[in-house]
Design an enzyme around this catalytic site. Structure first.
Site, PDB file in Angstrom:
ATOM      1  N   GLU A  51    -177.160   6.874   1.789  1.00 52.61           N
ATOM      2  CA  GLU A  51    -177.125   6.114   0.429  1.00 52.61           C
ATOM      3  C   GLU A  51    -175.605   6.710  -0.144  1.00 52.61           C
ATOM      4  O   GLU A  51    -175.791   7.899  -0.710  1.00 52.61           O
ATOM      5  CB  GLU A  51    -178.259   6.336  -0.367  1.00 52.61           C
ATOM      6  CG  GLU A  51    -178.126   5.816  -1.766  1.00 52.61           C
ATOM      7  CD  GLU A  51    -179.412   6.165  -2.710  1.00 52.61           C
ATOM      8  OE1 GLU A  51    -179.950   5.146  -3.568  1.00 52.61           O
ATOM      9  OE2 GLU A  51    -179.728   7.482  -2.842  1.00 52.61           O
ATOM     10  N   ARG A  53    -173.757   7.227  -3.507  1.00 48.15           N
ATOM     11  CA  ARG A  53    -174.021   7.092  -4.947  1.00 48.15           C
ATOM     12  C   ARG A  53    -172.517   7.168  -5.431  1.00 48.15           C
ATOM     13  O   ARG A  53    -171.980   8.177  -5.676  1.00 48.15           O
ATOM     14  CB  ARG A  53    -174.912   8.337  -5.321  1.00 48.15           C
ATOM     15  CG  ARG A  53    -176.413   8.307  -4.715  1.00 48.15           C
ATOM     16  CD  ARG A  53    -177.145   7.182  -5.778  1.00 48.15           C
ATOM     17  NE  ARG A  53    -177.079   7.709  -7.256  1.00 48.15           N
ATOM     18  CZ  ARG A  53    -177.906   8.279  -8.008  1.00 48.15           C
ATOM     19  NH1 ARG A  53    -178.722   8.872  -7.294  1.00 48.15           N
ATOM     20  NH2 ARG A  53    -177.925   8.576  -9.028  1.00 48.15           N
ATOM     21  N   ARG A  82    -175.754   3.704  -9.820  1.00 45.20           N
ATOM     22  CA  ARG A  82    -176.899   3.819 -10.563  1.00 45.20           C
ATOM     23  C   ARG A  82    -176.556   4.089 -11.910  1.00 45.20           C
ATOM     24  O   ARG A  82    -175.800   5.042 -12.260  1.00 45.20           O
ATOM     25  CB  ARG A  82    -178.074   5.045 -10.111  1.00 45.20           C
ATOM     26  CG  ARG A  82    -179.182   5.021 -11.004  1.00 45.20           C
ATOM     27  CD  ARG A  82    -180.410   3.915 -10.500  1.00 45.20           C
ATOM     28  NE  ARG A  82    -180.735   4.265  -8.981  1.00 45.20           N
ATOM     29  CZ  ARG A  82    -180.917   3.087  -8.473  1.00 45.20           C
ATOM     30  NH1 ARG A  82    -180.994   1.871  -8.622  1.00 45.20           N
ATOM     31  NH2 ARG A  82    -181.738   3.259  -6.894  1.00 45.20           N
ATOM     32  N   HIS A 141    -187.588   1.972 -10.894  1.00 45.30           N
ATOM     33  CA  HIS A 141    -187.855   3.432 -11.105  1.00 45.30           C
ATOM     34  C   HIS A 141    -188.710   3.762 -12.432  1.00 45.30           C
ATOM     35  O   HIS A 141    -188.397   3.367 -13.614  1.00 45.30           O
ATOM     36  CB  HIS A 141    -186.575   4.370 -11.108  1.00 45.30           C
ATOM     37  CG  HIS A 141    -185.767   4.061 -10.013  1.00 45.30           C
ATOM     38  ND1 HIS A 141    -184.989   3.079  -9.971  1.00 45.30           N
ATOM     39  CD2 HIS A 141    -185.561   4.945  -9.019  1.00 45.30           C
ATOM     40  CE1 HIS A 141    -184.318   3.191  -8.340  1.00 45.30           C
ATOM     41  NE2 HIS A 141    -184.739   4.313  -7.994  1.00 45.30           N
ATOM     42  N   LYS A 168    -188.209  -2.113  -3.540  1.00 44.34           N
ATOM     43  CA  LYS A 168    -188.110  -0.450  -3.830  1.00 44.34           C
ATOM     44  C   LYS A 168    -189.010  -0.221  -5.073  1.00 44.34           C
ATOM     45  O   LYS A 168    -188.411  -0.686  -6.048  1.00 44.34           O
ATOM     46  CB  LYS A 168    -186.708   0.172  -3.725  1.00 44.34           C
ATOM     47  CG  LYS A 168    -186.871   1.571  -3.999  1.00 44.34           C
ATOM     48  CD  LYS A 168    -185.473   2.154  -4.185  1.00 44.34           C
ATOM     49  CE  LYS A 168    -185.532   3.866  -4.421  1.00 44.34           C
ATOM     50  NZ  LYS A 168    -184.225   4.267  -4.681  1.00 44.34           N
ATOM     51  N   LYS A 315    -210.803  27.925  -4.736  1.00 49.28           N
ATOM     52  CA  LYS A 315    -211.934  28.286  -3.547  1.00 49.28           C
ATOM     53  C   LYS A 315    -213.503  28.075  -4.312  1.00 49.28           C
ATOM     54  O   LYS A 315    -214.024  27.864  -3.652  1.00 49.28           O
ATOM     55  CB  LYS A 315    -211.560  29.685  -3.280  1.00 49.28           C
ATOM     56  CG  LYS A 315    -210.095  29.671  -2.491  1.00 49.28           C
ATOM     57  CD  LYS A 315    -210.017  30.835  -1.802  1.00 49.28           C
ATOM     58  CE  LYS A 315    -208.421  30.797  -1.267  1.00 49.28           C
ATOM     59  NZ  LYS A 315    -208.169  31.976  -0.527  1.00 49.28           N
ATOM     60  N   ASP A 353    -211.898  33.364   5.070  1.00 50.04           N
ATOM     61  CA  ASP A 353    -210.852  34.530   4.637  1.00 50.04           C
ATOM     62  C   ASP A 353    -211.300  35.906   4.871  1.00 50.04           C
ATOM     63  O   ASP A 353    -210.593  36.680   5.257  1.00 50.04           O
ATOM     64  CB  ASP A 353    -210.741  34.230   2.860  1.00 50.04           C
ATOM     65  CG  ASP A 353    -209.859  33.461   2.330  1.00 50.04           C
ATOM     66  OD1 ASP A 353    -208.978  32.973   3.226  1.00 50.04           O
ATOM     67  OD2 ASP A 353    -210.161  32.983   1.195  1.00 50.04           O
ATOM     68  N   ARG A 416    -216.098  39.157 -15.560  1.00 50.65           N
ATOM     69  CA  ARG A 416    -216.142  38.245 -14.336  1.00 50.65           C
ATOM     70  C   ARG A 416    -216.199  39.314 -13.125  1.00 50.65           C
ATOM     71  O   ARG A 416    -217.214  39.170 -12.262  1.00 50.65           O
ATOM     72  CB  ARG A 416    -214.895  37.653 -14.163  1.00 50.65           C
ATOM     73  CG  ARG A 416    -214.742  36.187 -14.980  1.00 50.65           C
ATOM     74  CD  ARG A 416    -213.892  35.485 -14.047  1.00 50.65           C
ATOM     75  NE  ARG A 416    -214.334  34.906 -12.801  1.00 50.65           N
ATOM     76  CZ  ARG A 416    -213.730  34.218 -12.006  1.00 50.65           C
ATOM     77  NH1 ARG A 416    -212.528  33.750 -12.178  1.00 50.65           N
ATOM     78  NH2 ARG A 416    -214.266  33.759 -10.958  1.00 50.65           N
ATOM     79  N   MET A 453    -196.762  37.514  -6.546  1.00 49.86           N
ATOM     80  CA  MET A 453    -196.482  36.479  -5.484  1.00 49.86           C
ATOM     81  C   MET A 453    -195.160  35.806  -6.184  1.00 49.86           C
ATOM     82  O   MET A 453    -194.946  35.728  -7.338  1.00 49.86           O
ATOM     83  CB  MET A 453    -197.465  35.424  -5.541  1.00 49.86           C
ATOM     84  CG  MET A 453    -197.343  34.230  -4.607  1.00 49.86           C
ATOM     85  SD  MET A 453    -198.976  33.092  -4.208  1.00 49.86           S
ATOM     86  CE  MET A 453    -198.879  32.548  -5.988  1.00 49.86           C
ATOM     87  N   TYR A 478    -198.734  36.923   0.490  1.00 46.72           N
ATOM     88  CA  TYR A 478    -198.016  36.974   1.939  1.00 46.72           C
ATOM     89  C   TYR A 478    -196.674  36.283   1.610  1.00 46.72           C
ATOM     90  O   TYR A 478    -195.589  36.270   2.647  1.00 46.72           O
ATOM     91  CB  TYR A 478    -198.708  36.401   2.683  1.00 46.72           C
ATOM     92  CG  TYR A 478    -198.673  34.863   3.032  1.00 46.72           C
ATOM     93  CD1 TYR A 478    -197.894  34.046   3.598  1.00 46.72           C
ATOM     94  CD2 TYR A 478    -200.038  34.539   2.414  1.00 46.72           C
ATOM     95  CE1 TYR A 478    -198.065  32.564   3.327  1.00 46.72           C
ATOM     96  CE2 TYR A 478    -200.339  32.897   2.567  1.00 46.72           C
ATOM     97  CZ  TYR A 478    -199.360  32.070   2.886  1.00 46.72           C
ATOM     98  OH  TYR A 478    -199.427  30.782   3.019  1.00 46.72           O
ATOM     99  N   GLY A 499    -200.740  40.496   3.426  1.00 49.23           N
ATOM    100  CA  GLY A 499    -201.544  39.242   3.638  1.00 49.23           C
ATOM    101  C   GLY A 499    -201.038  38.412   4.648  1.00 49.23           C
ATOM    102  O   GLY A 499    -201.948  37.390   5.073  1.00 49.23           O
TER     103      GLY A 499
END
Length: 531
Positions: A51, A53, A82, A141, A168, A315, A353, A416, A453, A478, A499
């Site tokens: 494409e 542009r 565009r 769009h 499209k 979970k 797990d 908790r 993480m 991990y 992990g």
């Protein structure tokens, strides 16, 4: 309607390609020379067409530059100019813009893309002089949402009425379930013989870009480089071809994926898709950014959506979404794997797990003590501290207790922690108090929170000074493989378990439940060794 490859598009042999959906590389460049370089790169990357542009070019001489781009492009060309009012970069005169697209058509473009809002005007200016070779894409769009099914159907009808050879529609996913409506439209159009490009922008819409061959989409877009996209949520060509095995996806391909929030960090697609390919299993595994597991499962009720890995933070909620739950998962109160029964479409929940994590921790402790795998478990009578009281925390606490450990739960919210501790028969404290908790040496620490993480890799659930009493530290995170917690634990003299060990261990059972085939364990370890 039988699909015929566009002029200039050479598909791989039937033995290596199971679908006719094209991969288009959107090219945005400052100059024509740079655009030509990108064209060569697109061909090498495996794109079927590009494409162009035009609105990205800093300087542009239509007659000369379009001819150069068409002549030097090694692939079929789709020209797009565009305007800003449709999400592009062009901010000039409309008649001039449409004249440029008409020129591209006359000079040999294979496709041109014109917005629905000006399609009638464009058609009128052509006076039925469109070359037979060129396909007319009429696009719409929506950068805010995905309309209702009825509204999408009406939109397609309007696009067809505007003279489109190819329809499209690009919408935006507010929720992952929005994609289902676009899939329905694509299937409906395919039945009626209407070539359709249907894509949903944003991370929640990723599956629309990967699964379009399954539902009959005409093409998808893939960027040349990660991060350099022409629309939100666009994967790279490399990911389409090599990560998701895009060429192998067909109407009968089974769909699997990891459900989470966040979820893009997960390496599960890399693991399962390569394994599926190696063993010849007709499946594809995706990332699903999901806000509500219940809504997701209810929406994607097709028997082809057959198996899901459940990640943070779903979970525990996933337990309530299953028709039946494995007794161990029920005892834990968390599910990390859901399988749909092909005969009655019921959902069955499992927890893999705890096996993956506890086995990895036991093996590491046996290595420290130079002992074999004989009973009792090396966790017996150890003080086992779990940070986090979510689904993974419940699994680790349950597994450690089953092995005879004394369990302590540390959580941001003490209530908790106390709730989980009471359930498994252990003690509780707040995460803030963990730094001062060192009743004895030789303890085990298992982090099941998302602290550390990606992208927040500088965070840790416990200060380095408080790690000295722990013989072993495990981190369920991990990505990255070695978190700050693990790095500082090793520096403090503790044995560490990443992990990745839990991830690979729990994946064995999931793979077997997904496919009915033995897990390629050695392959799993080789794949994860790359990360």
């Amino acid at each position: 309607m039988e699909w015929v490859a566009p002029v200039g598009v050479k598909l791989e042999s039937e033995g290596t390609r199971k679908n006719s959906t094209l991969i288009c590389a959107p090219l945005m460049a400052d100059s024509v020379d740079q655009m030509v370089k990108y064209m060569e790169k697109a061909k090498l990357s495996g794109a079927d067409l590009v494409e162009v542009r035009l609105d990205s070019l800093k300087s542009f001489y239509p007659g000369q530059d379009i001819q150069t781009l068409i002549k030097r492009c090694p692939l079929p060309t789709l020209f797009n100019y565009r305007p800003k009012w449709e999400g592009g970069l062009y901010d000039g005169d409309e008649n001039s813009r449409l004249n440029v697209l008409q020129l591209a058509m006359e000079l040999g473009a294979d496709y041109i893309d014109v917005e629905l809002q000006v399609a009638d005007q464009f058609n009128s200016s052509m006076l039925n002089k469109k070359p037979a070779k060129c396909k007319f894409i009429v696009s719409s769009h929506n950068y805010q949402s995905t309309p209702s099914l009825e509204e999408l159907g009406n939109l397609v009808a309007r696009i067809q009425a505007a003279g489109a050879d190819i329809v499209k529609i690009a919408t935006t996913a507010v929720d992952v379930t929005d994609v289902a409506r676009v899939f329905q439209i694509i299937v409906h159009c395919q039945v009626r013989g209407v070539p359709t490009i249907g894509l949903v922008m944003g991370e929640r819409g990723l599956m629309s870009r990967i699964l379009c061959p399954k539902f009959g989409g005409y093409l998808t877009f893939g960027s040349l480089e990660s991060g350099k996209v022409s629309a939100p949520g666009q994967p790279t060509i490399d990911d389409l071809v090599n990560l998701y095995n895009f060429r192998q996806i067909g109407p009968d391909t089974k769909v699997f994926g990891v459900i989470g929030k966040p979820v893009s960090h997960s390496k599960s697609p890399a693991l399962y898709n390569e394994a599926f390919k190696r063993v010849g299993f007709n499946g594809v595994y995706l990332h699903f950014l999901v806000d509500s597991v219940a809504n997701f499962l209810q929406t994607y009720s097709s028997v082809d959506f057959v198996g899901f890995s459940i990640g943070i933070p779903h979970k525990e909620a996933a337990v309530m979404c299953c028709n039946e739950v494995d007794p161990v998962a029920k005892s834990i109160g968390a599910v990390n794997c859901i399988i749909r029964n092909s005969s009655d479409r019921k959902f069955f929940g499992y927890n893999t797990d705890y096996v993956g994590a506890i086995t990895a921790i036991e093996n590491a402790l046996r290595g420290l003590n130079h002992t074999s795998g004989s009973l009792p478990s090396p966790l017996a009578d150890k003080l086992f501290v779990v940070t986090g009281a979510g689904g993974a925390g419940k699994a680790l606490a349950y597994g450690a207790k089953q092995k005879g450990a004394r369990v302590v739960i540390a959580n941001r919210t003490y209530d908790r922690a106390k709730e989980l501790a009471d359930t498994v028969g252990g003690d509780a404290l707040s995460l803030a108090d963990l730094d001062g908790f060192h009743p004895e040496d030789g303890m085990i620490l298992a982090n099941t929170t998302s602290i550390g993480m990606q992208p927040k890799i500088d965070e840790t659930p416990i200060n380095k000074e408080a790690l000295t009493p722990y013989t072993l530290v495990f981190d369920a995170v991990y990505t990255p493989k070695i978190t700050r917690l693990l790095r500082e634990a090793e520096e403090s003299g503790s044995k560490i378990v990443s992990g990745t060990e839990m991830f690979v261990g729990q994946a064995y059972e999931q793979f077997e439940r997904f496919t009915g085939l033995p897990a390629p364990k050695e392959l799993f370890r080789k794949i994860m060794a790359r990360y």
